[in-house]
Design an enzyme around this catalytic site. Structure first.
Site, PDB file in Angstrom:
ATOM      1  N   ASN A   7       0.856  -1.189   0.000  1.00 47.08           N
ATOM      2  CA  ASN A   7       0.000   0.000   0.000  1.00 47.08           C
ATOM      3  C   ASN A   7       0.891   1.238   0.000  1.00 47.08           C
ATOM      4  O   ASN A   7       1.485   1.589   1.022  1.00 47.08           O
ATOM      5  CB  ASN A   7      -0.888  -0.036   1.263  1.00 47.08           C
ATOM      6  CG  ASN A   7      -1.756   1.190   1.399  1.00 47.08           C
ATOM      7  OD1 ASN A   7      -1.863   2.000   0.478  1.00 47.08           O
ATOM      8  ND2 ASN A   7      -2.402   1.319   2.560  1.00 47.08           N
ATOM      9  N   HIS A 102      -9.730   1.063   4.914  1.00 47.68           N
ATOM     10  CA  HIS A 102      -8.452   1.257   5.614  1.00 47.68           C
ATOM     11  C   HIS A 102      -8.664   2.193   6.801  1.00 47.68           C
ATOM     12  O   HIS A 102      -9.484   3.113   6.739  1.00 47.68           O
ATOM     13  CB  HIS A 102      -7.411   1.840   4.645  1.00 47.68           C
ATOM     14  CG  HIS A 102      -6.034   1.856   5.226  1.00 47.68           C
ATOM     15  ND1 HIS A 102      -5.623   2.851   6.087  1.00 47.68           N
ATOM     16  CD2 HIS A 102      -4.993   0.993   5.102  1.00 47.68           C
ATOM     17  CE1 HIS A 102      -4.367   2.583   6.456  1.00 47.68           C
ATOM     18  NE2 HIS A 102      -3.967   1.473   5.872  1.00 47.68           N
ATOM     19  N   GLU A 151      -5.602  -4.821  10.946  1.00 48.79           N
ATOM     20  CA  GLU A 151      -4.584  -3.787  11.147  1.00 48.79           C
ATOM     21  C   GLU A 151      -4.888  -3.023  12.437  1.00 48.79           C
ATOM     22  O   GLU A 151      -5.678  -2.077  12.434  1.00 48.79           O
ATOM     23  CB  GLU A 151      -4.592  -2.808   9.972  1.00 48.79           C
ATOM     24  CG  GLU A 151      -4.246  -3.448   8.649  1.00 48.79           C
ATOM     25  CD  GLU A 151      -3.664  -2.431   7.669  1.00 48.79           C
ATOM     26  OE1 GLU A 151      -2.556  -2.649   7.201  1.00 48.79           O
ATOM     27  OE2 GLU A 151      -4.321  -1.415   7.416  1.00 48.79           O
ATOM     28  N   GLY A 157       1.939   2.438  10.944  1.00 47.79           N
ATOM     29  CA  GLY A 157       2.869   3.554  10.755  1.00 47.79           C
ATOM     30  C   GLY A 157       3.589   3.995  12.018  1.00 47.79           C
ATOM     31  O   GLY A 157       4.155   5.089  12.064  1.00 47.79           O
ATOM     32  N   SER A 187       3.195  -1.785  10.477  1.00 45.96           N
ATOM     33  CA  SER A 187       4.624  -1.678  10.751  1.00 45.96           C
ATOM     34  C   SER A 187       5.399  -2.959  10.457  1.00 45.96           C
ATOM     35  O   SER A 187       6.365  -3.271  11.167  1.00 45.96           O
ATOM     36  CB  SER A 187       4.853  -1.225  12.203  1.00 45.96           C
ATOM     37  OG  SER A 187       4.337   0.076  12.386  1.00 45.96           O
ATOM     38  N   GLY A 208       2.768  -1.028   4.423  1.00 45.12           N
ATOM     39  CA  GLY A 208       2.715   0.389   4.062  1.00 45.12           C
ATOM     40  C   GLY A 208       4.112   0.950   3.880  1.00 45.12           C
ATOM     41  O   GLY A 208       4.725   0.801   2.819  1.00 45.12           O
TER      42      GLY A 208
HETATM   43  P1  PGA Z   1       2.539   0.536   7.799  1.00 46.68           P
HETATM   44  O1  PGA Z   1       1.122   0.713   7.068  1.00 46.68           O
HETATM   45  O2  PGA Z   1       3.155  -0.717   7.249  1.00 46.68           O
HETATM   46  O3  PGA Z   1       3.303   1.770   7.423  1.00 46.68           O
HETATM   47  O4  PGA Z   1       2.272   0.443   9.246  1.00 46.68           O
HETATM   48  C1  PGA Z   1       0.270  -0.376   6.929  1.00 46.68           C
HETATM   49  C2  PGA Z   1      -1.054   0.099   6.410  1.00 46.68           C
HETATM   50  O5  PGA Z   1      -1.482   1.196   6.785  1.00 46.68           O
HETATM   51  O6  PGA Z   1      -1.701  -0.569   5.592  1.00 46.68           O
END
Ligand code: PGA
Length: 224
Positions: A7, A102, A151, A157, A187, A208
């Site tokens: 993503n 999301h 998630e 993030g 993450s 992400g």
């Molecule tokens: P991240 O995002 O890997 O940066 O935590 C994942 C997502 O929001 O789908």
């Protein structure tokens, strides 16, 4: 089959997009083991860039089995007089998958269950496979989709990924249906990816930040 869904969120320019896909495909081609896994349906990569980059990515990936494109959202609206909207129908022949619900859509754009259901219906009408993102049982409209991505908000993030054992524990509390594909996102990095992908309970990852770097995404793919 293990899924690696990338993503990109709202990142990159067209030239960065070309550089990313060229580099990623170069890694794949250099690695016989990965090519074999893709060809044998052991692993699938779904690249979800901003919608305007779907065409170049799809063009470059079309000869690869199991490297597909996805979108990060679809409009609530069907085709029509909706200036600025990007309806699901416009993605026919451009994308196979759609990330729906999301947590950033839910928290920043205040998407509610009813809208998410409408978007899932739009996806199904136009042949996009929805990947429903959920933050827990409260978001449970699981029975509408074949792919669910769990998630946890505190993991997105933040660098604080939820350990694979905890993800499996949470999975047991969710009202999933038999055979439903279950992904984890939050993450994930090349260092943590292996622990999730080793679990028979986790069918793949939604990535992400780490997916913005083609080398990093390839390292994650290597664990699948
Ligand atoms: P991240 O995002 O890997 O940066 O935590 C994942 C997502 O929001 O789908």
């Amino acid at each position: 089959m293990k899924y690696i869904v990338a993503n990109w969120k709202a990142h990159k320019t067209i030239s960065e997009c070309h550089a990313w896909i060229d580099s990623f495909l170069h890694h794949v081609l250099q690695d016989k083991d990965t090519v074999k896994k893709l060809e044998n349906d052991e692993v699938k990569v779904v690249i979800c860039p901003p919608a305007q980059f779907l065409v170049p990515i799809q063009e470059k990936c079309k000869s690869y089995r199991n490297i597909d494109t996805g979108v990060q959202d679809v409009s609530l609206y069907d085709e029509g007089k909706f200036t600025g909207e990007i309806p699901a129908k416009t993605f026919i022949d451009l994308a196979k998958y759609a990330i729906i619900g999301h947590s950033e859509r839910r928290s920043i754009f205040i998407e509610e269950e009813e809208e998410i259901e409408t978007k899932i219906a739009q996806c199904k009408t136009y042949g996009l496979e929805p990947i429903l993102c959920v933050r827990g049982e409260d978001d449970a409209i699981f029975d509408l989709v074949d792919i669910v991505a769990y998630e946890p908000i505190e993991a997105i993030g933040t660098g604080k990924n939820m350990p694979a054992e905890e993800v499996v524990e949470v999975k047991e509390t969710l009202s999933l249906m038999p055979g439903q594909i279950f992904l984890y996102g939050g993450s994930v990095t090349k260092d943590s990816a292996g622990s999730y992908l080793a679990s028979p309970e986790i069918d793949g990852l939604l990535v992400g930040s780490a997916a913005l770097d083609p080398d990093h995404l390839f390292q994650i793919l290597k664990h699948a």
